[in-house]
Motif scaffolding. Structure first.
Motif, PDB file in Angstrom:
ATOM      1  N   THR A 275     -17.439  14.456   5.330  1.00  0.00           N
ATOM      2  CA  THR A 275     -17.306  14.795   6.615  1.00  0.00           C
ATOM      3  C   THR A 275     -15.988  14.412   7.167  1.00  0.00           C
ATOM      4  N   GLY A 276     -14.935  14.942   6.395  1.00  0.00           N
ATOM      5  CA  GLY A 276     -13.571  14.448   6.921  1.00  0.00           C
ATOM      6  C   GLY A 276     -12.977  13.100   6.575  1.00  0.00           C
ATOM      7  N   ARG A 277     -13.734  12.347   5.599  1.00  0.00           N
ATOM      8  CA  ARG A 277     -13.293  11.087   5.419  1.00  0.00           C
ATOM      9  C   ARG A 277     -11.906  11.120   4.366  1.00  0.00           C
ATOM     10  N   SER A 278     -12.246  12.060   3.291  1.00  0.00           N
ATOM     11  CA  SER A 278     -11.243  12.132   2.375  1.00  0.00           C
ATOM     12  C   SER A 278      -9.700  12.979   3.050  1.00  0.00           C
ATOM     13  N   LEU A 279     -10.032  13.674   3.843  1.00  0.00           N
ATOM     14  CA  LEU A 279      -9.127  14.391   4.504  1.00  0.00           C
ATOM     15  C   LEU A 279      -8.083  13.558   5.222  1.00  0.00           C
ATOM     16  N   ALA A 280      -9.039  12.599   6.191  1.00  0.00           N
ATOM     17  CA  ALA A 280      -8.075  11.621   6.960  1.00  0.00           C
ATOM     18  C   ALA A 280      -7.455  10.662   6.060  1.00  0.00           C
ATOM     19  N   TRP A 281      -8.105  10.269   4.849  1.00  0.00           N
ATOM     20  CA  TRP A 281      -7.349   9.446   3.985  1.00  0.00           C
ATOM     21  C   TRP A 281      -6.311   9.905   3.454  1.00  0.00           C
ATOM     22  N   ASN A 282      -6.115  11.093   3.079  1.00  0.00           N
ATOM     23  CA  ASN A 282      -5.077  11.842   2.575  1.00  0.00           C
ATOM     24  C   ASN A 282      -3.973  12.010   3.679  1.00  0.00           C
ATOM     25  N   ILE A 283      -4.396  11.807   4.801  1.00  0.00           N
ATOM     26  CA  ILE A 283      -3.144  11.911   5.902  1.00  0.00           C
ATOM     27  C   ILE A 283      -2.667  10.539   5.915  1.00  0.00           C
ATOM     28  N   ILE A 284      -3.541   9.373   5.891  1.00  0.00           N
ATOM     29  CA  ILE A 284      -3.001   8.143   6.330  1.00  0.00           C
ATOM     30  C   ILE A 284      -2.565   7.344   5.016  1.00  0.00           C
ATOM     31  N   SER A 285      -3.287   7.450   3.916  1.00  0.00           N
ATOM     32  CA  SER A 285      -2.734   6.645   2.988  1.00  0.00           C
ATOM     33  C   SER A 285      -1.258   6.626   2.454  1.00  0.00           C
ATOM     34  N   PRO A 286      -0.460   7.635   2.686  1.00  0.00           N
ATOM     35  CA  PRO A 286       0.681   7.424   2.271  1.00  0.00           C
ATOM     36  C   PRO A 286       1.698   6.438   3.231  1.00  0.00           C
ATOM     37  N   SER A 287       1.208   6.300   4.246  1.00  0.00           N
ATOM     38  CA  SER A 287       1.933   5.302   5.372  1.00  0.00           C
ATOM     39  C   SER A 287       1.356   3.844   4.911  1.00  0.00           C
ATOM     40  N   LEU A 288       0.467   3.515   4.202  1.00  0.00           N
ATOM     41  CA  LEU A 288      -0.100   2.496   4.073  1.00  0.00           C
ATOM     42  C   LEU A 288       0.721   1.356   2.789  1.00  0.00           C
ATOM     43  N   PRO A 289       0.948   0.038   3.340  1.00  0.00           N
ATOM     44  CA  PRO A 289       1.644  -0.565   2.200  1.00  0.00           C
ATOM     45  C   PRO A 289       0.715  -0.722   0.891  1.00  0.00           C
ATOM     46  N   ASN A 290       1.168  -1.456  -0.068  1.00  0.00           N
ATOM     47  CA  ASN A 290       0.455  -1.628  -1.249  1.00  0.00           C
ATOM     48  C   ASN A 290      -0.333  -2.637  -1.018  1.00  0.00           C
ATOM     49  N   ILE A 291      -1.620  -2.582  -1.722  1.00  0.00           N
ATOM     50  CA  ILE A 291      -2.630  -3.696  -1.613  1.00  0.00           C
ATOM     51  C   ILE A 291      -1.987  -4.905  -1.994  1.00  0.00           C
ATOM     52  N   LYS A 292      -2.275  -6.215  -1.702  1.00  0.00           N
ATOM     53  CA  LYS A 292      -1.999  -7.290  -1.982  1.00  0.00           C
ATOM     54  C   LYS A 292      -3.156  -8.083  -2.575  1.00  0.00           C
ATOM     55  N   LEU A 293      -2.801  -9.084  -3.711  1.00  0.00           N
ATOM     56  CA  LEU A 293      -3.921 -10.058  -3.900  1.00  0.00           C
ATOM     57  C   LEU A 293      -4.553 -10.693  -2.676  1.00  0.00           C
ATOM     58  N   ILE A 294      -3.691 -11.225  -2.132  1.00  0.00           N
ATOM     59  CA  ILE A 294      -4.235 -11.908  -0.908  1.00  0.00           C
ATOM     60  C   ILE A 294      -3.359 -11.427   0.363  1.00  0.00           C
ATOM     61  N   GLY A 295      -3.624 -11.007   1.440  1.00  0.00           N
ATOM     62  CA  GLY A 295      -2.912 -10.409   2.469  1.00  0.00           C
ATOM     63  C   GLY A 295      -3.106  -9.131   2.786  1.00  0.00           C
TER      64      GLY A 295
END
Length: 415
Positions: A275-295
């Motif tokens: 229901t659009g979750r994957s599409l929304a993630w594809n739009i937003i994910s390039p703008s997200l920072p790398n996942i940190k161990l803590i933070g």
């Protein structure tokens, strides 16, 4: 005297179940605004009674919960998160984990009695919920409209189109995805008990009927697929497995002819499985920072993203709780939360090589991880913890071979 004390503390678990099924978050937050609406007073009172009684017996889980608390607090302080938001998150999915800090074996001495009573409590409220959604569906959400005058939060779930079988069912519990979760667990617990004890707490035909109708009317695509898989898994056993599956198939055809599946089938045709979750993630994910161990972004994550994306996109992209935790707090806090809620019990079932528990708990993991109630609904985390305790008790009894068929317990003692 000792037995009475033990019984009184076992009752804490029953009260916790009642707290989420009788006066849940949606109704509670309608009457109590702000952070205090998140606090399930009955749950916290029972949990603190248990912790105070067995404070000397607190296990290693206390260190895990303390680590989760401190790591999240650290990230929130560094990111200058709002105090109310910090407290809300702690109340929603951190503090409830304290219930794991006392081994349930110290409280629950008669596991079979505990299991039966717990399932009976769930069954009672599922029947009430089932009757509610049927009446609501027939009357165009009249029950929900009436309750919404007392509990305004319910008004958020009243659909625009209230034609018969043309909207997703709602209930006094609130969100349709939250409601359907209880129908899934209702089916799992009743079928596990029936499978390993050769007798049922509720009529098995009724369990199937209530489950499939309740989930179908919720309109959840993933839930209907999960339930159909469970029906095949639990019934494809024994000498009459083909007959049982044939009867289920005929029952499903009859329900389909009555239009029970019309809404969910239409959703399969008009929207993707996510229901659009994957599409929304594809739009937003390039703008997200790398996942940190803590933070991460702490409690500011959603607000920060909504400066660049729509609320619908942000909500859809972060429907999965683990994804929200990863970008809020980092990898280690997320793993620790998942360890408490899922990994610990799953490893126990996997180690015991018991397929019925592995499959059932895997379904609960998948089903509870596909929508965001673990992040926003404080009662949902409590519910998942209770399913952990009940399933572990069932597993322990099964491993100890205490389920012995027709004479496994005295019905007179279970009321």
């Amino acid at each position: 005297m000792k037995i009475k004390v033990e019984k009184s503390y076992v009752n804490c678990y029953y009260i916790i179940l009642l707290s989420i099924l009788l006066f849940g978050y949606t109704m509670r937050s309608s009457l109590i605004s702000g952070v205090f609406g998140y606090i399930n007073i009955m749950f916290y009172a029972c949990m603190f009674l248990i912790l105070l009684k067995w404070i000397k017996c607190i296990n290693y889980n206390s260190f895990v919960v303390a680590a989760i608390f401190l790591l999240i607090l650290y990230v929130d302080i560094v990111t200058h998160s709002n105090f109310n938001q910090i407290v809300t998150s702690m109340v929603t999915f951190v503090f409830p984990l304290l219930l794991f800090c006392v081994n349930y074996n110290k409280i629950i001495k008669n596991k079979e009695l505990f299991i039966v009573k717990s399932i009976k409590i769930l069954n009672f409220f599922i029947v009430i919920t089932f009757i509610y959604i049927i009446i609501d569906m027939i009357t165009g959400a009249t029950l929900t409209r009436s309750l919404a005058t007392i509990f305004p939060k319910l008004a958020e779930y009243i659909p625009v189109n209230t034609g018969f079988l043309q909207f997703r069912s709602v209930s006094y519990l609130g969100h349709e995805l939250y409601t359907k979760h209880f129908f899934i667990v209702f089916y799992i617990l009743n079928m596990i008990y029936y499978s390993i004890n050769t007798k049922s707490i509720m009529n098995i035909v009724a369990v199937h009927f209530i489950s499939i109708v309740g989930v179908a009317l919720s309109g959840s695509k993933i839930a209907i697929l999960v339930l159909l898989f469970l029906m095949i898994y639990f019934n494809f056993k024994g000498k009459n497995k083909f007959i049982k599956l044939l009867l289920i198939f005929i029952g499903l055809l009859i329900m389909n002819s009555l239009g029970i599946f019309d809404f969910v089938i239409n959703r399969f045709k008009t929207t993707t499985l996510t229901t659009g979750r994957s599409l929304a993630w594809n739009i937003i994910s390039p703008s997200l920072p790398n996942i940190k161990l803590i933070g991460g972004s702490g409690e500011n994550l959603t607000a920060n993203l909504m400066n660049r994306f729509t609320q619908t996109q942000v909500t859809a992209a972060f429907e999965y709780p683990f994804r929200m935790w990863l970008y809020r707090y980092g990898l280690i806090p997320t793993i620790l939360i998942l360890y408490q809620l899922y990994i610990k019990s799953f490893y126990k079932f996997l180690k015991g090589k018991n397929l019925i528990f592995i499959v059932s708990f895997s379904v609960i993991i998948v089903e509870t991880s596909t929508f965001n109630q673990l992040v926003y609904n404080p009662d949902f985390c409590i519910a998942v913890i209770m399913w952990n305790i009940i399933l572990n008790c069932m597993y322990d009894l099964y491993q100890e071979k205490k389920f012995t068929g027709e004479n496994s317990y005295d019905q007179k003692n279970i009321k």
